[in-house]
Motif scaffolding. Structure first.
Motif, PDB file in Angstrom:
ATOM      1  N   GLN A 105       0.831  -1.203   0.000  1.00  0.00           N
ATOM      2  CA  GLN A 105       0.000   0.000   0.000  1.00  0.00           C
ATOM      3  C   GLN A 105       0.863   1.250   0.000  1.00  0.00           C
ATOM      4  O   GLN A 105       1.948   1.271   0.576  1.00  0.00           O
ATOM      5  CB  GLN A 105      -0.929   0.001   1.221  1.00  0.00           C
ATOM      6  CG  GLN A 105      -1.918   1.160   1.210  1.00  0.00           C
ATOM      7  CD  GLN A 105      -2.907   1.086   2.358  1.00  0.00           C
ATOM      8  OE1 GLN A 105      -2.653   1.607   3.433  1.00  0.00           O
ATOM      9  NE2 GLN A 105      -4.044   0.446   2.122  1.00  0.00           N
ATOM     10  N   PRO A 227     -14.151   3.414  10.656  1.00  0.00           N
ATOM     11  CA  PRO A 227     -14.646   4.733  11.039  1.00  0.00           C
ATOM     12  C   PRO A 227     -13.737   5.822  10.482  1.00  0.00           C
ATOM     13  O   PRO A 227     -12.515   5.664  10.459  1.00  0.00           O
ATOM     14  CB  PRO A 227     -14.547   4.699  12.570  1.00  0.00           C
ATOM     15  CG  PRO A 227     -13.430   3.755  12.858  1.00  0.00           C
ATOM     16  CD  PRO A 227     -13.468   2.720  11.768  1.00  0.00           C
ATOM     17  N   ILE A 229     -11.719   8.879  11.090  1.00  0.00           N
ATOM     18  CA  ILE A 229     -11.077   9.438  12.286  1.00  0.00           C
ATOM     19  C   ILE A 229     -10.469  10.781  11.892  1.00  0.00           C
ATOM     20  O   ILE A 229      -9.567  10.819  11.042  1.00  0.00           O
ATOM     21  CB  ILE A 229      -9.984   8.478  12.819  1.00  0.00           C
ATOM     22  CG1 ILE A 229     -10.587   7.093  13.144  1.00  0.00           C
ATOM     23  CG2 ILE A 229      -9.285   9.086  14.043  1.00  0.00           C
ATOM     24  CD1 ILE A 229      -9.560   6.040  13.550  1.00  0.00           C
ATOM     25  N   LEU A 303      -2.395   8.188   8.179  1.00  0.00           N
ATOM     26  CA  LEU A 303      -3.683   8.468   7.536  1.00  0.00           C
ATOM     27  C   LEU A 303      -4.566   9.223   8.517  1.00  0.00           C
ATOM     28  O   LEU A 303      -5.349  10.092   8.146  1.00  0.00           O
ATOM     29  CB  LEU A 303      -4.389   7.160   7.170  1.00  0.00           C
ATOM     30  CG  LEU A 303      -3.670   6.188   6.244  1.00  0.00           C
ATOM     31  CD1 LEU A 303      -4.366   4.847   6.273  1.00  0.00           C
ATOM     32  CD2 LEU A 303      -3.618   6.737   4.842  1.00  0.00           C
TER      33      LEU A 303
HETATM   34  N1  5AD Z   1      -9.840   8.015   9.003  1.00  0.00           N
HETATM   35  C1  5AD Z   1     -10.076   6.735   8.674  1.00  0.00           C
HETATM   36  N2  5AD Z   1      -9.681   6.169   7.524  1.00  0.00           N
HETATM   37  C2  5AD Z   1      -8.994   6.929   6.653  1.00  0.00           C
HETATM   38  N3  5AD Z   1      -8.493   6.665   5.436  1.00  0.00           N
HETATM   39  C3  5AD Z   1      -7.871   7.765   4.984  1.00  0.00           C
HETATM   40  N4  5AD Z   1      -7.969   8.757   5.882  1.00  0.00           N
HETATM   41  C4  5AD Z   1      -8.681   8.265   6.933  1.00  0.00           C
HETATM   42  C5  5AD Z   1      -9.134   8.815   8.164  1.00  0.00           C
HETATM   43  N5  5AD Z   1      -8.893  10.090   8.502  1.00  0.00           N
HETATM   44  C6  5AD Z   1      -8.709   5.396   4.730  1.00  0.00           C
HETATM   45  C7  5AD Z   1      -9.349   5.616   3.369  1.00  0.00           C
HETATM   46  C8  5AD Z   1      -8.385   4.976   2.405  1.00  0.00           C
HETATM   47  C9  5AD Z   1      -7.611   4.042   3.287  1.00  0.00           C
HETATM   48  C10 5AD Z   1      -6.267   3.659   2.773  1.00  0.00           C
HETATM   49  O1  5AD Z   1      -7.488   4.755   4.487  1.00  0.00           O
HETATM   50  O2  5AD Z   1     -10.601   4.958   3.321  1.00  0.00           O
HETATM   51  O3  5AD Z   1      -9.008   4.286   1.333  1.00  0.00           O
END
Ligand code: 5AD
Length: 343
Positions: A105, A227, A229, A303
């Motif tokens: 990823q 969720p 976040i 993320l």
């Molecule tokens: N909260 C939760 N999941 C997230 N992703 C990206 N940012 C956030 C966040 N703030 C998730 C997205 C993406 C995956 C790799 O991480 O759904 O597809």
């Protein structure tokens, strides 16, 4: 009563209309829904939990998704790229630890040439593992080349099927292109994973119901839902996040609608709730994706906050802890590559 009847139809027919989905998503006491999902999970995919070793190999990203800490304009995070050799080393570790799938990823990082990625895929395939890619939107041709190099699966969440919300959260991207990618991947013979973020600002239960109907319509093989976040230094930093109960309801409904799919208890679920993995496994999940990357990089793949505590190898996300957790739930660890067993 009505609710029991709805759940029973879902459990036996694996079908329901949108209003039924909304009703169940709104349940105050979803325990019967969860139990039905757990029975269907056991009947169709059994007690095995498949482990997918996750390697987050680059946190560079050219996109600007409003929710994500890796968005290009976020200048506050340190960016990294792993060397191909480092990626292969992590995969080797995964193989030696008995893993049968590697998930590669990254952000949408144009730096990695497709030929480089193909070589990495080929090397990992030599270790007798399945390879899943999660590297975003690419051209049909690039997807085809990666498939030819041996990639087996691809994860690309639709994030939300509500076009208006999608466009709002993804400036410069298009919903149509995202769907095009999912169709391409399917036609090229990948196992296709998608999913949504739950609890996005402006997202309604009706939208979530439509997400589920979309997953069923495109016959997704895998489904990752977690969720939302809120993440610092993003446009949504001050919003309210998604709640665990809604995620669990979505997972339970997905299992009932699509009994034989592979569905992880996602990292975000585990971050939002200490018992997130366990709850996920009890609501239809049959996959966990332990992070097998390098500690110094793990903490940069932000993320969202809380993803990696100070000592990553001691987290609930370490391989050993996850194995123990699975066994403690009277579940077993998948021994094969864990492809979808279509019924
Ligand atoms: N909260 C939760 N999941 C997230 N992703 C990206 N940012 C956030 C966040 N703030 C998730 C997205 C993406 C995956 C790799 O991480 O759904 O597809």
């Amino acid at each position: 009563k009505d609710i029991d009847a709805l759940i029973e139809t879902l459990e036996t027919q694996h079908d329901i209309n949108k209003e039924g989905l909304v009703t169940l998503l709104a349940l105050e006491n979803p325990s019967k829904l969860y139990q039905a999902a757990d029975r269907v999970r056991k009947k169709y995919v059994g007690d095995e939990v498949h482990l997918r070793g996750l390697i987050e190999f680059s946190n560079y990203c050219s996109n600007t998704c409003f929710y994500c800490g890796l968005r290009g304009p976020n200048r506050t995070i340190k960016r990294y790229r792993m060397e191909p050799e480092e990626i292969i080393q992590c995969a080797k570790y995964g193989a030696s630890a008995g893993l049968k799938t590697i998930v590669l990823q990254s952000g949408e990082d144009k730096y990695f040439k497709i030929t480089t990625l193909c070589k990495i895929v080929e090397e990992i395939k030599k270790m007798d593992m399945a390879v899943t890619l999660s590297i975003g939107e690419l051209s049909t041709k690039d997807y085809a080349e990666l498939k030819k190099a041996g990639a087996d699966r691809y994860l690309l969440r639709i994030e939300t099927t509500n076009k208006e919300l999608y466009q709002k959260l993804h400036p410069g991207m298009s919903y149509e292109n995202r769907v095009r990618c999912l169709i391409d991947l399917r036609e090229l013979g990948y196992e296709v994973g998608t999913g949504s973020l739950i609890g996005l600002p402006g997202q309604t239960l009706e939208m979530l119901a439509k997400d589920l109907m979309f997953f069923k319509k495109i016959d997704a093989d895998m489904l990752g839902m977690g969720p939302f976040i809120p993440c610092e230094n993003t446009p949504l930093e001050n919003e309210k996040g998604g709640d665990v109960e809604t995620v669990l309801k979505m997972m339970a409904l997905a299992r009932l609608l699509m009994p034989d799919i592979n569905m992880p208890a996602t990292t975000a679920l585990g971050v939002k709730d200490k018992l997130g993995y366990i709850k996920g496994l009890q609501c239809g999940a049959n996959v966990i994706m332990p992070n097998i990357g390098i500690d110094e990089y793990k903490k940069l793949y932000k993320l969202y906050p809380g993803k990696v505590p100070d000592n990553p190898s001691e987290t609930v996300n370490s391989l050993e802890n996850i194995k123990k957790l699975i066994l403690s739930q009277n579940r077993t660890i998948g021994k094969d590559k864990g492809y979808r067993k279509k019924y």
